[in-house]
Design an enzyme around this catalytic site. Sequence first.
Site, PDB file in Angstrom:
ATOM      1  N   HIS A 114      50.938  41.436  37.185  1.00 41.42           N
ATOM      2  CA  HIS A 114      50.129  41.437  36.128  1.00 41.42           C
ATOM      3  C   HIS A 114      49.239  42.448  36.208  1.00 41.42           C
ATOM      4  CE1 HIS A 114      52.005  37.434  35.117  1.00 41.42           C
ATOM      5  NE2 HIS A 114      51.642  37.850  33.882  1.00 41.42           N
ATOM      6  N   GLY A 115      48.698  43.032  37.311  1.00 43.46           N
ATOM      7  CA  GLY A 115      47.700  43.859  37.355  1.00 43.46           C
ATOM      8  C   GLY A 115      47.336  44.206  38.588  1.00 43.46           C
TER       9      GLY A 115
END
Length: 469
Positions: free
Chosen positions: A325-326
Amino acid sequence: MLFIEFRFFIFLAVVLTAYWSLRSNNARKWLILAASYFFYGSWDWRFAVMLGVLSAADWYFALRIERSESASTRKAFVYSSVAMNLSVLAFFKYFHFFVNSAIALAGQLQIHLDQPTLKIILPIGVSFFTFQSLSYTIDVYRREIHASSNLRDYLMFASFFPQLVAGPIVRPKYFLPQMVSKRTVSLSEVKASLYLFLLGFLKKTAIADNISPYVDRVFNTPTHYSALACITATWLYATQIFCDFSGYSDMAIAVAGLLGFKLALNFDAPYLAVSIQDFWRRWHISLSTWIRDYIYFSLGGSRMGSRWGTYRNLMITMLAGGLWHGAAWTFVAWGGLHGAAQVSHQEFLRVLPVEEHHNPWRRFLGWFLTLNAVCLFWILFRASSFSVAWLLIRRYLFLDLGGSERLPMWLLVLPIALLAGQILMRRTRIGIRIVSLPLGAFATVYGAVWAIAMAMLPLGYRPFIYFQF
Protein backbone atom coordinates in the site's frame (compact mmCIF):
# COMPACT_ATOMS: atom_id res chain seq x y z
CA MET A 1 -7.68 11.85 -16.66
CA LEU A 2 -9.99 11.20 -13.71
CA PHE A 3 -13.31 9.38 -13.97
CA ILE A 4 -15.03 12.45 -12.48
CA GLU A 5 -13.58 14.96 -14.99
CA PHE A 6 -15.59 16.34 -17.89
CA ARG A 7 -12.87 15.33 -20.36
CA PHE A 8 -13.27 11.70 -19.27
CA PHE A 9 -16.98 11.82 -20.10
CA ILE A 10 -16.07 13.11 -23.58
CA PHE A 11 -13.43 10.36 -23.93
CA LEU A 12 -15.89 7.68 -22.79
CA ALA A 13 -18.65 8.90 -25.09
CA VAL A 14 -16.30 8.77 -28.10
CA VAL A 15 -15.02 5.29 -27.16
CA LEU A 16 -18.50 3.86 -26.57
CA THR A 17 -19.87 5.32 -29.81
CA ALA A 18 -16.99 3.97 -31.87
CA TYR A 19 -16.93 0.62 -30.04
CA TRP A 20 -20.59 -0.25 -30.56
CA SER A 21 -20.43 1.00 -34.17
CA LEU A 22 -17.84 -1.66 -35.02
CA ARG A 23 -19.08 -5.12 -35.98
CA SER A 24 -15.78 -6.96 -35.87
CA ASN A 25 -14.56 -8.23 -32.50
CA ASN A 26 -10.96 -7.75 -33.65
CA ALA A 27 -11.64 -4.12 -34.55
CA ARG A 28 -13.24 -3.57 -31.18
CA LYS A 29 -10.22 -4.99 -29.39
CA TRP A 30 -7.88 -2.77 -31.37
CA LEU A 31 -10.03 0.22 -30.41
CA ILE A 32 -9.97 -0.62 -26.69
CA LEU A 33 -6.22 -1.18 -26.84
CA ALA A 34 -5.65 2.22 -28.47
CA ALA A 35 -8.06 3.92 -26.06
CA SER A 36 -6.36 2.31 -23.05
CA TYR A 37 -2.91 3.52 -24.06
CA PHE A 38 -4.28 6.98 -24.83
CA PHE A 39 -5.97 7.03 -21.40
CA TYR A 40 -2.79 5.99 -19.57
CA GLY A 41 -0.55 8.15 -21.71
CA SER A 42 -2.65 11.22 -20.84
CA TRP A 43 -0.73 11.32 -17.56
CA ASP A 44 2.72 10.73 -19.06
CA TRP A 45 3.44 9.08 -22.42
CA ARG A 46 6.67 7.58 -21.04
CA PHE A 47 4.68 5.44 -18.63
CA ALA A 48 2.55 4.17 -21.51
CA VAL A 49 5.74 3.07 -23.25
CA MET A 50 6.93 1.36 -20.07
CA LEU A 51 3.58 -0.44 -19.72
CA GLY A 52 3.83 -1.68 -23.31
CA VAL A 53 7.38 -3.00 -22.87
CA LEU A 54 6.56 -4.80 -19.60
CA SER A 55 3.40 -6.30 -21.05
CA ALA A 56 5.13 -7.55 -24.18
CA ALA A 57 7.89 -9.11 -22.08
CA ASP A 58 5.37 -10.95 -19.86
CA TRP A 59 3.50 -12.16 -22.94
CA TYR A 60 6.77 -13.60 -24.26
CA PHE A 61 7.71 -15.16 -20.91
CA ALA A 62 4.30 -16.84 -20.64
CA LEU A 63 4.61 -18.33 -24.14
CA ARG A 64 8.02 -19.74 -23.33
CA ILE A 65 6.73 -21.14 -20.03
CA GLU A 66 3.85 -22.94 -21.72
CA ARG A 67 5.80 -24.27 -24.69
CA SER A 68 8.78 -25.55 -22.74
CA GLU A 69 8.92 -29.14 -21.50
CA SER A 70 11.91 -28.44 -19.26
CA ALA A 71 11.07 -27.70 -15.63
CA SER A 72 14.22 -25.62 -15.23
CA THR A 73 13.39 -23.53 -18.30
CA ARG A 74 9.85 -22.95 -17.08
CA LYS A 75 11.18 -21.82 -13.72
CA ALA A 76 13.76 -19.56 -15.34
CA PHE A 77 11.08 -17.69 -17.30
CA VAL A 78 8.60 -17.37 -14.45
CA TYR A 79 11.41 -16.13 -12.21
CA SER A 80 12.35 -13.66 -14.93
CA SER A 81 8.79 -12.34 -14.99
CA VAL A 82 8.64 -12.06 -11.20
CA ALA A 83 12.07 -10.38 -11.04
CA MET A 84 11.20 -7.91 -13.82
CA ASN A 85 7.87 -6.83 -12.33
CA LEU A 86 9.11 -6.62 -8.75
CA SER A 87 12.23 -4.72 -9.86
CA VAL A 88 10.09 -2.12 -11.61
CA LEU A 89 7.83 -1.88 -8.56
CA ALA A 90 10.80 -1.66 -6.18
CA PHE A 91 12.57 1.03 -8.21
CA PHE A 92 9.64 3.36 -8.80
CA LYS A 93 7.81 2.88 -5.52
CA TYR A 94 10.38 1.85 -2.93
CA PHE A 95 13.74 3.31 -4.02
CA HIS A 96 13.52 6.34 -1.75
CA PHE A 97 11.97 4.27 1.04
CA PHE A 98 14.88 1.83 1.11
CA VAL A 99 17.48 4.58 0.71
CA ASN A 100 15.99 6.77 3.43
CA SER A 101 15.70 3.76 5.76
CA ALA A 102 19.38 2.94 5.15
CA ILE A 103 20.39 6.56 5.80
CA ALA A 104 18.38 6.61 9.03
CA LEU A 105 19.93 3.33 10.20
CA ALA A 106 23.42 4.59 9.36
CA GLY A 107 22.71 7.73 11.34
CA GLN A 108 21.87 5.61 14.37
CA LEU A 109 25.28 4.00 13.95
CA GLN A 110 26.96 7.43 13.73
CA ILE A 111 27.64 6.99 10.00
CA HIS A 112 26.88 9.88 7.67
CA LEU A 113 25.40 9.11 4.25
CA ASP A 114 24.44 11.73 1.69
CA GLN A 115 20.88 11.97 0.43
CA PRO A 116 20.66 10.95 -3.26
CA THR A 117 19.54 13.62 -5.71
CA LEU A 118 17.63 11.18 -7.95
CA LYS A 119 13.96 12.15 -8.20
CA ILE A 120 11.64 9.36 -9.27
CA ILE A 121 8.08 9.94 -10.50
CA LEU A 122 5.72 7.16 -9.46
CA PRO A 123 3.71 5.78 -12.41
CA ILE A 124 0.01 5.85 -11.58
CA GLY A 125 -1.32 2.39 -10.75
CA VAL A 126 2.07 0.66 -10.95
CA SER A 127 1.18 -1.67 -8.06
CA PHE A 128 -2.01 -2.73 -9.78
CA PHE A 129 -0.71 -3.54 -13.23
CA THR A 130 2.45 -5.29 -11.97
CA PHE A 131 0.37 -7.56 -9.73
CA GLN A 132 -1.99 -8.24 -12.61
CA SER A 133 0.92 -9.20 -14.89
CA LEU A 134 2.41 -11.43 -12.21
CA SER A 135 -0.87 -13.31 -11.82
CA TYR A 136 -0.80 -14.05 -15.57
CA THR A 137 2.69 -15.58 -15.79
CA ILE A 138 2.28 -17.43 -12.47
CA ASP A 139 -1.07 -18.88 -13.55
CA VAL A 140 0.48 -20.05 -16.82
CA TYR A 141 3.37 -21.60 -14.87
CA ARG A 142 0.90 -23.37 -12.56
CA ARG A 143 -0.95 -24.62 -15.69
CA GLU A 144 -4.15 -22.98 -14.51
CA ILE A 145 -4.56 -21.08 -17.80
CA HIS A 146 -3.11 -21.23 -21.31
CA ALA A 147 -0.82 -18.48 -22.51
CA SER A 148 -2.36 -16.08 -25.00
CA SER A 149 -0.82 -16.53 -28.44
CA ASN A 150 -2.09 -13.13 -29.58
CA LEU A 151 0.03 -10.19 -28.41
CA ARG A 152 -2.77 -7.70 -29.02
CA ASP A 153 -5.16 -9.62 -26.77
CA TYR A 154 -2.67 -9.76 -23.95
CA LEU A 155 -1.79 -6.07 -24.31
CA MET A 156 -5.49 -5.24 -24.09
CA PHE A 157 -5.90 -7.36 -20.95
CA ALA A 158 -2.86 -5.73 -19.33
CA SER A 159 -3.94 -2.17 -20.18
CA PHE A 160 -7.77 -2.31 -20.00
CA PHE A 161 -8.43 1.31 -19.12
CA PRO A 162 -11.45 1.05 -16.76
CA GLN A 163 -9.40 -0.75 -14.09
CA LEU A 164 -5.83 0.01 -15.14
CA VAL A 165 -4.82 2.62 -12.57
CA ALA A 166 -6.69 1.60 -9.40
CA GLY A 167 -8.19 -1.83 -9.87
CA PRO A 168 -10.03 -4.03 -9.29
CA ILE A 169 -7.06 -6.32 -9.97
CA VAL A 170 -8.32 -8.49 -12.84
CA ARG A 171 -7.44 -12.18 -12.98
CA PRO A 172 -6.50 -13.44 -16.46
CA LYS A 173 -8.55 -16.63 -16.11
CA TYR A 174 -11.61 -14.47 -15.48
CA PHE A 175 -11.03 -11.79 -18.12
CA LEU A 176 -9.26 -13.40 -21.08
CA PRO A 177 -12.14 -15.80 -21.92
CA GLN A 178 -14.43 -12.77 -22.23
CA MET A 179 -12.28 -11.49 -25.10
CA VAL A 180 -12.85 -14.54 -27.31
CA SER A 181 -16.28 -13.57 -28.61
CA LYS A 182 -17.87 -10.24 -29.48
CA ARG A 183 -19.46 -8.70 -26.41
CA THR A 184 -23.15 -7.81 -26.16
CA VAL A 185 -25.16 -5.98 -23.53
CA SER A 186 -28.84 -6.01 -22.67
CA LEU A 187 -30.91 -3.00 -21.66
CA SER A 188 -30.99 -4.18 -18.04
CA GLU A 189 -27.19 -4.50 -18.04
CA VAL A 190 -26.82 -0.97 -19.40
CA LYS A 191 -29.15 0.36 -16.70
CA ALA A 192 -27.23 -1.55 -14.02
CA SER A 193 -23.93 -0.10 -15.25
CA LEU A 194 -25.33 3.44 -15.39
CA TYR A 195 -26.69 3.05 -11.86
CA LEU A 196 -23.36 1.72 -10.58
CA PHE A 197 -21.40 4.54 -12.22
CA LEU A 198 -23.63 7.17 -10.64
CA LEU A 199 -23.34 5.45 -7.25
CA GLY A 200 -19.55 5.53 -7.52
CA PHE A 201 -19.59 9.15 -8.67
CA LEU A 202 -21.70 10.15 -5.65
CA LYS A 203 -19.42 8.28 -3.26
CA LYS A 204 -16.34 10.00 -4.65
CA THR A 205 -17.52 13.56 -5.21
CA ALA A 206 -20.43 14.14 -2.84
CA ILE A 207 -18.96 12.28 0.13
CA ALA A 208 -15.22 11.53 -0.06
CA ASP A 209 -14.10 14.83 -1.61
CA ASN A 210 -16.27 16.93 0.70
CA ILE A 211 -14.98 15.08 3.77
CA SER A 212 -11.32 15.37 2.74
CA PRO A 213 -10.66 18.97 3.95
CA TYR A 214 -11.80 18.15 7.50
CA VAL A 215 -9.69 15.00 7.64
CA ASP A 216 -6.63 16.81 6.28
CA ARG A 217 -7.05 19.60 8.81
CA VAL A 218 -6.89 17.27 11.81
CA PHE A 219 -4.25 14.85 10.52
CA ASN A 220 -1.96 17.73 9.47
CA THR A 221 -2.09 19.49 12.86
CA PRO A 222 -3.52 17.01 15.41
CA THR A 223 -2.06 18.88 18.41
CA HIS A 224 -4.57 21.69 17.80
CA TYR A 225 -7.63 19.46 18.08
CA SER A 226 -9.59 17.92 20.92
CA ALA A 227 -9.96 14.18 21.49
CA LEU A 228 -13.51 14.23 20.10
CA ALA A 229 -12.29 16.02 16.96
CA CYS A 230 -9.52 13.43 16.49
CA ILE A 231 -11.97 10.56 16.91
CA THR A 232 -14.39 12.24 14.49
CA ALA A 233 -11.59 12.75 11.94
CA THR A 234 -10.65 9.06 12.23
CA TRP A 235 -14.24 7.99 11.58
CA LEU A 236 -14.45 10.47 8.73
CA TYR A 237 -11.28 9.06 7.17
CA ALA A 238 -12.75 5.56 7.38
CA THR A 239 -15.76 6.93 5.51
CA GLN A 240 -13.60 8.87 3.04
CA ILE A 241 -11.30 6.04 2.03
CA PHE A 242 -14.21 3.63 1.59
CA CYS A 243 -16.25 6.05 -0.51
CA ASP A 244 -13.19 7.13 -2.51
CA PHE A 245 -11.89 3.66 -3.34
CA SER A 246 -15.17 1.77 -3.63
CA GLY A 247 -16.45 4.72 -5.68
CA TYR A 248 -13.61 4.21 -8.16
CA SER A 249 -14.23 0.45 -8.23
CA ASP A 250 -17.94 1.01 -8.88
CA MET A 251 -17.18 3.33 -11.79
CA ALA A 252 -14.53 0.96 -13.20
CA ILE A 253 -16.92 -2.00 -13.09
CA ALA A 254 -19.64 0.16 -14.66
CA VAL A 255 -17.47 1.39 -17.55
CA ALA A 256 -16.33 -2.16 -18.23
CA GLY A 257 -19.99 -3.23 -18.16
CA LEU A 258 -20.89 -0.62 -20.77
CA LEU A 259 -18.24 -2.23 -22.99
CA GLY A 260 -19.72 -5.68 -22.33
CA PHE A 261 -17.04 -6.92 -19.92
CA LYS A 262 -17.62 -8.12 -16.37
CA LEU A 263 -15.25 -7.28 -13.53
CA ALA A 264 -15.40 -8.91 -10.11
CA LEU A 265 -16.92 -7.24 -7.05
CA ASN A 266 -14.28 -5.35 -5.05
CA PHE A 267 -16.22 -4.25 -1.93
CA ASP A 268 -19.05 -5.88 -0.02
CA ALA A 269 -20.17 -3.63 2.88
CA PRO A 270 -16.84 -4.02 4.75
CA TYR A 271 -17.88 -1.95 7.78
CA LEU A 272 -20.57 -4.51 8.58
CA ALA A 273 -17.90 -7.20 9.09
CA VAL A 274 -18.13 -9.14 12.37
CA SER A 275 -14.43 -10.09 12.51
CA ILE A 276 -11.15 -8.90 11.04
CA GLN A 277 -11.14 -11.92 8.71
CA ASP A 278 -14.64 -11.04 7.60
CA PHE A 279 -13.46 -7.49 6.95
CA TRP A 280 -10.77 -8.71 4.54
CA ARG A 281 -13.33 -10.86 2.73
CA ARG A 282 -15.26 -7.64 2.06
CA TRP A 283 -12.56 -4.97 1.65
CA HIS A 284 -10.52 -4.62 -1.58
CA ILE A 285 -11.49 -8.19 -2.44
CA SER A 286 -9.33 -8.36 -5.56
CA LEU A 287 -6.19 -7.55 -3.54
CA SER A 288 -7.01 -9.72 -0.52
CA THR A 289 -7.63 -12.74 -2.75
CA TRP A 290 -4.48 -11.94 -4.77
CA ILE A 291 -2.17 -11.90 -1.73
CA ARG A 292 -3.93 -15.03 -0.42
CA ASP A 293 -3.42 -16.97 -3.66
CA TYR A 294 0.06 -15.77 -4.59
CA ILE A 295 1.74 -15.01 -1.25
CA TYR A 296 -0.08 -16.86 1.54
CA PHE A 297 -0.59 -20.10 -0.39
CA SER A 298 2.91 -19.90 -1.88
CA LEU A 299 4.31 -19.78 1.66
CA GLY A 300 2.35 -22.91 2.53
CA GLY A 301 -0.84 -21.34 3.80
CA SER A 302 -2.46 -23.35 6.56
CA ARG A 303 -0.83 -26.59 5.39
CA MET A 304 2.19 -26.15 7.65
CA GLY A 305 1.39 -28.87 10.19
CA SER A 306 1.27 -26.38 13.06
CA ARG A 307 -0.86 -23.36 13.74
CA TRP A 308 2.26 -21.28 14.48
CA GLY A 309 3.53 -21.93 10.96
CA THR A 310 0.14 -20.83 9.66
CA TYR A 311 0.27 -17.69 11.78
CA ARG A 312 3.77 -16.93 10.53
CA ASN A 313 2.55 -17.15 6.93
CA LEU A 314 -0.42 -14.98 7.78
CA MET A 315 1.80 -12.31 9.35
CA ILE A 316 4.21 -12.30 6.39
CA THR A 317 1.28 -11.97 3.99
CA MET A 318 -0.28 -9.05 5.85
CA LEU A 319 3.07 -7.28 6.26
CA ALA A 320 3.59 -7.62 2.50
CA GLY A 321 0.07 -6.28 1.95
CA GLY A 322 0.88 -3.30 4.14
CA LEU A 323 4.09 -2.56 2.25
CA TRP A 324 2.21 -2.90 -1.06
CA HIS A 325 0.00 0.00 0.00
CA GLY A 326 2.79 2.47 0.59
CA ALA A 327 6.52 3.02 0.88
CA ALA A 328 6.57 3.89 4.58
CA TRP A 329 6.98 2.00 7.83
CA THR A 330 3.55 3.21 8.94
CA PHE A 331 2.02 1.07 6.17
CA VAL A 332 4.07 -1.93 7.27
CA ALA A 333 2.85 -1.39 10.85
CA TRP A 334 -0.72 -1.11 9.55
CA GLY A 335 -0.37 -4.48 7.80
CA GLY A 336 1.26 -5.98 10.90
CA LEU A 337 -1.63 -4.88 13.12
CA HIS A 338 -4.12 -6.46 10.73
CA GLY A 339 -2.06 -9.66 10.75
CA ALA A 340 -1.85 -9.67 14.55
CA ALA A 341 -5.59 -9.07 14.77
CA GLN A 342 -6.26 -12.05 12.49
CA VAL A 343 -3.95 -14.28 14.55
CA SER A 344 -5.72 -13.17 17.75
CA HIS A 345 -9.07 -13.90 16.15
CA GLN A 346 -7.95 -17.41 15.18
CA GLU A 347 -6.78 -18.07 18.73
CA PHE A 348 -10.07 -16.77 20.09
CA LEU A 349 -12.05 -19.11 17.83
CA ARG A 350 -10.07 -22.08 19.16
CA VAL A 351 -11.38 -21.59 22.71
CA LEU A 352 -14.86 -20.30 21.85
CA PRO A 353 -17.63 -22.92 22.17
CA VAL A 354 -19.07 -23.85 18.78
CA GLU A 355 -22.59 -22.88 19.81
CA GLU A 356 -21.37 -19.34 20.53
CA HIS A 357 -20.15 -18.71 16.99
CA HIS A 358 -23.58 -17.51 15.83
CA ASN A 359 -24.78 -15.93 19.04
CA PRO A 360 -26.32 -12.54 18.05
CA TRP A 361 -24.79 -10.72 21.02
CA ARG A 362 -21.37 -12.14 20.24
CA ARG A 363 -21.78 -11.11 16.61
CA PHE A 364 -22.73 -7.58 17.67
CA LEU A 365 -19.69 -7.42 19.95
CA GLY A 366 -17.54 -8.78 17.13
CA TRP A 367 -18.86 -6.08 14.78
CA PHE A 368 -18.26 -3.32 17.34
CA LEU A 369 -14.70 -4.44 18.11
CA THR A 370 -13.86 -5.03 14.43
CA LEU A 371 -15.15 -1.62 13.35
CA ASN A 372 -13.20 0.21 16.03
CA ALA A 373 -10.04 -1.84 15.39
CA VAL A 374 -10.24 -1.06 11.66
CA CYS A 375 -10.76 2.65 12.36
CA LEU A 376 -7.87 2.65 14.83
CA PHE A 377 -5.63 0.96 12.26
CA TRP A 378 -6.65 3.54 9.64
CA ILE A 379 -4.79 6.13 11.72
CA LEU A 380 -1.49 4.47 10.85
CA PHE A 381 -2.55 4.24 7.22
CA ARG A 382 -3.31 7.97 7.01
CA ALA A 383 -0.77 9.52 9.40
CA SER A 384 2.37 11.10 7.99
CA SER A 385 4.59 9.68 10.76
CA PHE A 386 4.56 7.42 13.81
CA SER A 387 4.55 10.44 16.12
CA VAL A 388 1.38 11.78 14.52
CA ALA A 389 -0.17 8.31 14.56
CA TRP A 390 0.63 7.74 18.22
CA LEU A 391 -0.83 11.11 19.22
CA LEU A 392 -4.09 10.32 17.39
CA ILE A 393 -4.21 6.75 18.75
CA ARG A 394 -3.76 8.10 22.27
CA ARG A 395 -6.61 10.54 21.75
CA TYR A 396 -8.77 7.75 20.32
CA LEU A 397 -8.13 5.22 23.09
CA PHE A 398 -7.57 7.34 26.18
CA LEU A 399 -9.54 10.49 25.33
CA ASP A 400 -6.49 12.67 25.90
CA LEU A 401 -8.09 16.14 25.83
CA GLY A 402 -5.51 17.72 23.53
CA GLY A 403 -6.10 21.07 21.83
CA SER A 404 -9.12 23.35 21.85
CA GLU A 405 -10.14 23.29 18.20
CA ARG A 406 -13.15 21.20 17.21
CA LEU A 407 -14.93 19.91 14.14
CA PRO A 408 -18.59 20.62 13.37
CA MET A 409 -20.76 18.10 15.23
CA TRP A 410 -22.92 17.44 12.17
CA LEU A 411 -19.98 15.59 10.59
CA LEU A 412 -20.65 12.69 12.96
CA VAL A 413 -23.81 12.02 10.95
CA LEU A 414 -21.77 10.91 7.90
CA PRO A 415 -20.16 7.71 9.33
CA ILE A 416 -23.51 6.75 10.87
CA ALA A 417 -25.27 7.40 7.55
CA LEU A 418 -22.70 5.23 5.75
CA LEU A 419 -23.39 2.28 8.07
CA ALA A 420 -27.14 2.79 7.78
CA GLY A 421 -26.84 3.04 4.01
CA GLN A 422 -24.92 -0.23 3.76
CA ILE A 423 -27.54 -2.00 5.89
CA LEU A 424 -30.38 -0.46 3.88
CA MET A 425 -28.87 -1.37 0.50
CA ARG A 426 -28.26 -4.97 1.57
CA ARG A 427 -31.72 -5.50 3.07
CA THR A 428 -33.88 -3.63 0.57
CA ARG A 429 -31.76 -4.37 -2.54
CA ILE A 430 -32.59 -0.83 -3.64
CA GLY A 431 -30.16 -1.03 -6.55
CA ILE A 432 -32.07 -3.92 -8.11
CA ARG A 433 -35.35 -2.05 -7.57
CA ILE A 434 -34.03 1.04 -9.35
CA VAL A 435 -32.59 -0.93 -12.27
CA SER A 436 -35.88 -2.83 -12.68
CA LEU A 437 -37.86 0.39 -13.16
CA PRO A 438 -39.39 0.96 -16.61
CA LEU A 439 -37.04 2.90 -18.88
CA GLY A 440 -38.94 6.19 -18.57
CA ALA A 441 -39.10 6.05 -14.77
CA PHE A 442 -35.46 4.98 -14.60
CA ALA A 443 -34.38 7.91 -16.78
CA THR A 444 -36.38 10.36 -14.64
CA VAL A 445 -34.91 9.12 -11.36
CA TYR A 446 -31.45 8.87 -12.87
CA GLY A 447 -31.53 12.42 -14.19
CA ALA A 448 -32.79 13.79 -10.89
CA VAL A 449 -30.02 12.09 -8.92
CA TRP A 450 -27.42 13.38 -11.39
CA ALA A 451 -28.73 16.91 -10.82
CA ILE A 452 -28.29 16.44 -7.07
CA ALA A 453 -24.82 14.99 -7.59
CA MET A 454 -23.71 17.99 -9.68
CA ALA A 455 -25.02 20.36 -7.01
CA MET A 456 -22.85 18.63 -4.41
CA LEU A 457 -19.61 18.77 -6.39
CA PRO A 458 -16.72 20.21 -4.37
CA LEU A 459 -14.51 22.98 -5.70
CA GLY A 460 -11.72 21.40 -7.73
CA TYR A 461 -10.88 17.76 -8.42
CA ARG A 462 -9.12 15.55 -5.89
CA PRO A 463 -7.16 12.52 -7.13
CA PHE A 464 -8.38 9.12 -6.03
CA ILE A 465 -6.55 8.01 -2.87
CA TYR A 466 -5.43 4.72 -4.40
CA PHE A 467 -3.77 6.42 -7.38
CA GLN A 468 -0.70 6.76 -5.14
CA PHE A 469 -0.46 2.96 -4.87
